[in-house]
Design an enzyme around this catalytic site. Sequence first.
Site, short mmCIF file in Angstrom:
data_model
loop_
_atom_site.label_atom_id
_atom_site.label_comp_id
_atom_site.label_asym_id
_atom_site.label_seq_id
_atom_site.Cartn_x
_atom_site.Cartn_y
_atom_site.Cartn_z
N GLU A 1 19.07 38.61 52.50
CA GLU A 1 18.06 38.40 51.47
C GLU A 1 16.81 39.24 51.74
O GLU A 1 16.32 39.30 52.86
CB GLU A 1 17.68 36.92 51.42
CG GLU A 1 16.60 36.61 50.37
CD GLU A 1 16.25 35.14 50.33
OE1 GLU A 1 17.16 34.35 49.98
OE2 GLU A 1 15.11 34.78 50.67
N TYR B 1 20.32 21.98 50.10
CA TYR B 1 19.30 21.54 51.05
C TYR B 1 19.86 20.54 52.06
O TYR B 1 19.91 19.34 51.79
CB TYR B 1 18.13 20.92 50.29
CG TYR B 1 17.54 21.87 49.28
CD1 TYR B 1 16.50 22.73 49.63
CD2 TYR B 1 18.05 21.94 47.98
CE1 TYR B 1 15.98 23.63 48.71
CE2 TYR B 1 17.54 22.84 47.06
CZ TYR B 1 16.51 23.68 47.42
OH TYR B 1 16.01 24.58 46.51
N LYS C 1 25.32 21.08 39.28
CA LYS C 1 25.24 22.54 39.22
C LYS C 1 26.63 23.17 39.34
O LYS C 1 26.92 24.17 38.68
CB LYS C 1 24.29 23.07 40.31
CG LYS C 1 22.82 22.73 40.03
CD LYS C 1 21.86 23.44 40.96
CE LYS C 1 21.73 22.78 42.29
NZ LYS C 1 20.62 23.36 43.11
N GLN D 1 19.04 26.14 52.34
CA GLN D 1 17.75 26.38 52.97
C GLN D 1 18.01 26.59 54.47
O GLN D 1 18.99 26.07 55.02
CB GLN D 1 16.85 25.15 52.75
CG GLN D 1 15.50 25.21 53.40
CD GLN D 1 14.65 26.33 52.86
OE1 GLN D 1 14.72 27.43 53.38
NE2 GLN D 1 13.87 26.06 51.82
#
Length: 295
Positions: free
Chosen positions: A28, A153, A173, A184
């Site tokens: 990332e 998370y 989702k 995370q």
Amino acid sequence: MKLVYKNYHETLNQHLMNICEKVNISFEFFPPNNILSEKNLWQVIDKLKLLTPKFFSVTHGTNSKIRATCTSNIVKKIKKYTGIETVPHLTCINSTEEELKVIAKTYWDSGIRHILALRGDIFNTNCKPKIYAVDLIKLLKSIANFEISVAAYPEVHPEAVNAKYDIINLKRKVEAGATRAITQFFFNIDCFLRFRDLCVKNNITIDIVPGIFPISNFKQLLKFSSVSNVSIPKWLCCMFHGLDNDLNTSRIIGSSIAIDMVKVLYSEGIRSFHFYTLNKSEISFAICKILENKS
């Protein structure tokens, strides 16, 4: 110091030699905000692309339209330059459905097929979002058949009532079309494994990819963790005690911690890892070097 680093990286490769099964890695970045930081980013990309990652991702930053344009531009450049799939983060917190549709169509027309769909951070606690990540996923799927990754998370989202609520939200989702969840960052491996097992128990079968944060600056880590509900173990604080001005030693310790995490997670069946690079390559490259050409 060069001798220390040489010996350290030899030890690093020794530790990882037993990782022989195919492993997917991804990295990332955040959009550069000036010419110098963009030059640095390209140097980082030049190094990390040698590891043949599954994809790169680029954060959305704040929710302004200017920032969204920065993300879009750098995503297209990275993909064109490297030939590696590059995934834009897309947040919906400050955008209308029509604006999001335009962004999605533009990405699709530009050859972008994979998006990391996020709600985005709320800075005004009195403002309730009209659109959530699950709504964004449905919107993206209505535009085109995007591959969609989402956030997860292990230590519970800061706004979630409890872990059960988090799992329910993740399942929604997935039902909307998400095919991968990137977590995370964390330092409590047991917490991640419990989260993974809870996902399986609730029939969430998509890949749960651990987010790995290679520590190079402990003060910076504390700043990030304070807003993300990530617990910092006491042993970790002890490891970095007195090293505020010793970044070389901090990087070595940060590498060692990340290596140990990858080894344990691999032994638990994890075969995908997402690295939060902060637009730096040294530690992530050292950790992943043994995985070259595995993805």
